[in-house]
Write a protein that holds these residues in place. Structure first.
Motif, PDB file in Angstrom:
ATOM      1  N   THR A   9       0.868   3.877   0.076  1.00  0.00           N
ATOM      2  CA  THR A   9       2.234   4.447   0.400  1.00  0.00           C
ATOM      3  C   THR A   9       2.227   5.793   0.635  1.00  0.00           C
ATOM      4  N   GLY A  10       2.887   6.548   1.260  1.00  0.00           N
ATOM      5  CA  GLY A  10       2.489   7.692   2.136  1.00  0.00           C
ATOM      6  C   GLY A  10       2.963   8.828   1.167  1.00  0.00           C
ATOM      7  N   PRO A  11       2.804  10.242   1.782  1.00  0.00           N
ATOM      8  CA  PRO A  11       3.737  11.136   0.898  1.00  0.00           C
ATOM      9  C   PRO A  11       4.627  11.158  -0.670  1.00  0.00           C
ATOM     10  N   ASP A  12       5.952  10.950   0.072  1.00  0.00           N
ATOM     11  CA  ASP A  12       7.013  10.232  -0.306  1.00  0.00           C
ATOM     12  C   ASP A  12       6.855   9.560  -1.385  1.00  0.00           C
ATOM     13  N   SER A  13       6.746   9.810  -2.713  1.00  0.00           N
ATOM     14  CA  SER A  13       6.772   8.835  -4.232  1.00  0.00           C
ATOM     15  C   SER A  13       8.180   8.366  -4.414  1.00  0.00           C
ATOM     16  N   SER A  14       9.192   8.551  -3.240  1.00  0.00           N
ATOM     17  CA  SER A  14      10.359   7.884  -3.827  1.00  0.00           C
ATOM     18  C   SER A  14      10.421   6.721  -3.715  1.00  0.00           C
ATOM     19  N   THR A  15       9.169   5.489  -3.060  1.00  0.00           N
ATOM     20  CA  THR A  15       9.576   4.427  -3.536  1.00  0.00           C
ATOM     21  C   THR A  15       8.222   3.853  -4.111  1.00  0.00           C
ATOM     22  N   ASN A  16       7.682   4.376  -5.221  1.00  0.00           N
ATOM     23  CA  ASN A  16       6.137   3.903  -6.051  1.00  0.00           C
ATOM     24  C   ASN A  16       6.926   3.164  -6.648  1.00  0.00           C
ATOM     25  N   ASP A  17       8.238   3.529  -7.276  1.00  0.00           N
ATOM     26  CA  ASP A  17       9.020   2.496  -8.301  1.00  0.00           C
ATOM     27  C   ASP A  17       9.190   1.143  -8.047  1.00  0.00           C
ATOM     28  N   PHE A  18       9.859   1.440  -6.545  1.00  0.00           N
ATOM     29  CA  PHE A  18       9.998  -0.095  -5.872  1.00  0.00           C
ATOM     30  C   PHE A  18       8.996  -1.041  -5.473  1.00  0.00           C
ATOM     31  N   LEU A  19       7.604  -0.303  -5.464  1.00  0.00           N
ATOM     32  CA  LEU A  19       6.869  -1.097  -4.661  1.00  0.00           C
ATOM     33  C   LEU A  19       5.968  -1.565  -6.617  1.00  0.00           C
ATOM     34  N   LYS A  20       6.137  -1.142  -7.644  1.00  0.00           N
ATOM     35  CA  LYS A  20       5.603  -1.550  -8.423  1.00  0.00           C
ATOM     36  C   LYS A  20       6.497  -3.231  -9.006  1.00  0.00           C
ATOM     37  N   THR A  21       7.549  -2.578  -8.863  1.00  0.00           N
ATOM     38  CA  THR A  21       8.483  -3.861  -9.107  1.00  0.00           C
ATOM     39  C   THR A  21       8.242  -5.126  -8.116  1.00  0.00           C
ATOM     40  N   GLU A  26      -1.850  -1.158  -8.249  1.00  0.00           N
ATOM     41  CA  GLU A  26      -1.986   0.979  -8.083  1.00  0.00           C
ATOM     42  C   GLU A  26      -1.253   1.216  -7.235  1.00  0.00           C
ATOM     43  N   LEU A  27      -1.481   1.875  -6.730  1.00  0.00           N
ATOM     44  CA  LEU A  27      -0.607   2.927  -5.629  1.00  0.00           C
ATOM     45  C   LEU A  27      -2.075   3.091  -5.368  1.00  0.00           C
ATOM     46  N   LEU A  28      -2.167   3.745  -3.494  1.00  0.00           N
ATOM     47  CA  LEU A  28      -2.897   4.605  -2.628  1.00  0.00           C
ATOM     48  C   LEU A  28      -2.212   5.150  -1.229  1.00  0.00           C
ATOM     49  N   GLU A  29      -2.372   6.285  -1.670  1.00  0.00           N
ATOM     50  CA  GLU A  29      -2.000   6.939  -0.839  1.00  0.00           C
ATOM     51  C   GLU A  29      -2.546   6.655   0.473  1.00  0.00           C
ATOM     52  N   ARG A  30      -1.587   6.464   1.441  1.00  0.00           N
ATOM     53  CA  ARG A  30      -2.065   6.353   3.346  1.00  0.00           C
ATOM     54  C   ARG A  30      -3.122   7.161   3.864  1.00  0.00           C
ATOM     55  N   GLU A  31      -3.042   8.395   3.260  1.00  0.00           N
ATOM     56  CA  GLU A  31      -4.308   8.970   3.578  1.00  0.00           C
ATOM     57  C   GLU A  31      -5.454   8.723   3.709  1.00  0.00           C
ATOM     58  N   LYS A  32      -5.662   7.971   2.272  1.00  0.00           N
ATOM     59  CA  LYS A  32      -7.211   7.445   2.330  1.00  0.00           C
ATOM     60  C   LYS A  32      -7.654   7.277   3.207  1.00  0.00           C
ATOM     61  N   LEU A  33      -6.686   6.435   3.992  1.00  0.00           N
ATOM     62  CA  LEU A  33      -7.138   5.531   4.923  1.00  0.00           C
ATOM     63  C   LEU A  33      -7.236   5.963   6.784  1.00  0.00           C
ATOM     64  N   GLN A  34      -6.843   7.022   7.040  1.00  0.00           N
ATOM     65  CA  GLN A  34      -6.380   7.183   8.466  1.00  0.00           C
ATOM     66  C   GLN A  34      -7.307   8.418   9.324  1.00  0.00           C
ATOM     67  N   GLY A  35      -8.210   8.331   8.382  1.00  0.00           N
ATOM     68  CA  GLY A  35      -9.904   9.289   8.755  1.00  0.00           C
ATOM     69  C   GLY A  35     -10.529   7.832   9.474  1.00  0.00           C
ATOM     70  N   ASP A  36     -11.201   8.166  10.679  1.00  0.00           N
ATOM     71  CA  ASP A  36     -12.119   7.963  10.952  1.00  0.00           C
ATOM     72  C   ASP A  36     -13.058   6.982  10.367  1.00  0.00           C
ATOM     73  N   PRO A  37     -12.596   5.386  11.001  1.00  0.00           N
ATOM     74  CA  PRO A  37     -13.719   4.335   9.896  1.00  0.00           C
ATOM     75  C   PRO A  37     -15.433   4.465   9.817  1.00  0.00           C
ATOM     76  N   LYS A  38     -15.397   4.280   8.939  1.00  0.00           N
ATOM     77  CA  LYS A  38     -17.282   3.531   8.989  1.00  0.00           C
ATOM     78  C   LYS A  38     -17.301   2.327   9.661  1.00  0.00           C
ATOM     79  N   PRO A  39     -18.593   1.415   9.841  1.00  0.00           N
ATOM     80  CA  PRO A  39     -18.578   0.271  10.397  1.00  0.00           C
ATOM     81  C   PRO A  39     -18.570  -0.651   8.968  1.00  0.00           C
TER      82      PRO A  39
END
Length: 109
Positions: A9-21, A26-39
């Motif tokens: 999910t993104g920084p706006d937590s307004s969809t968190n409850d919907f995603l859980k329904t 578990e929810l993971l912030e998209r920011e954690k996946l936006q850096g340069d990837p390792k091999p």
């Protein structure tokens, strides 16, 4: 089916409850996946449905467990995919593209 679902999910937590329904345990912030990837990264997920593309997809591929699969159906985070062949040849990860443009509506449903 017993799967442990992680939704990104993104920084706006307004969809968190919907995603859980929808079944997200578990929810993971998209920011954690936006850096340069390792091999390769720690094998974490058995599979993924990706609608983002870009660095999000590149990072997800490195986190997929051996023989896992990723279905890519979007490019919200960008069309370029900067990755290595490591997840494919060392873990047997499958990347499957999902046609969302020319697929007839009746087959989508």
């Amino acid at each position: 089916l017993g799967y442990h679902v992680v939704a990104v999910t993104g920084p706006d937590s307004s969809t968190n409850d919907f995603l859980k329904t929808l079944g997200a345990a578990e929810l993971l912030e998209r920011e954690k996946l936006q850096g340069d990837p390792k091999p390769l990264a720690k094998e974490t997920y058995g599979g993924c449905v990706d609608s983002a593309g870009g660095n999000v997809l590149a990072n997800i591929l490195t986190l997929i467990k051996h023989s896992g699969a990723v279905a890519c159906c979007g490019l919200a985070a960008g069309m370029p995919l900067s990755t290595t062949v490591a997840p494919f040849i060392l873990r047997g990860v499958t990347l499957a593209g999902v046609d969302s443009v020319f697929m007839p509506v009746d087959r989508r449903l």
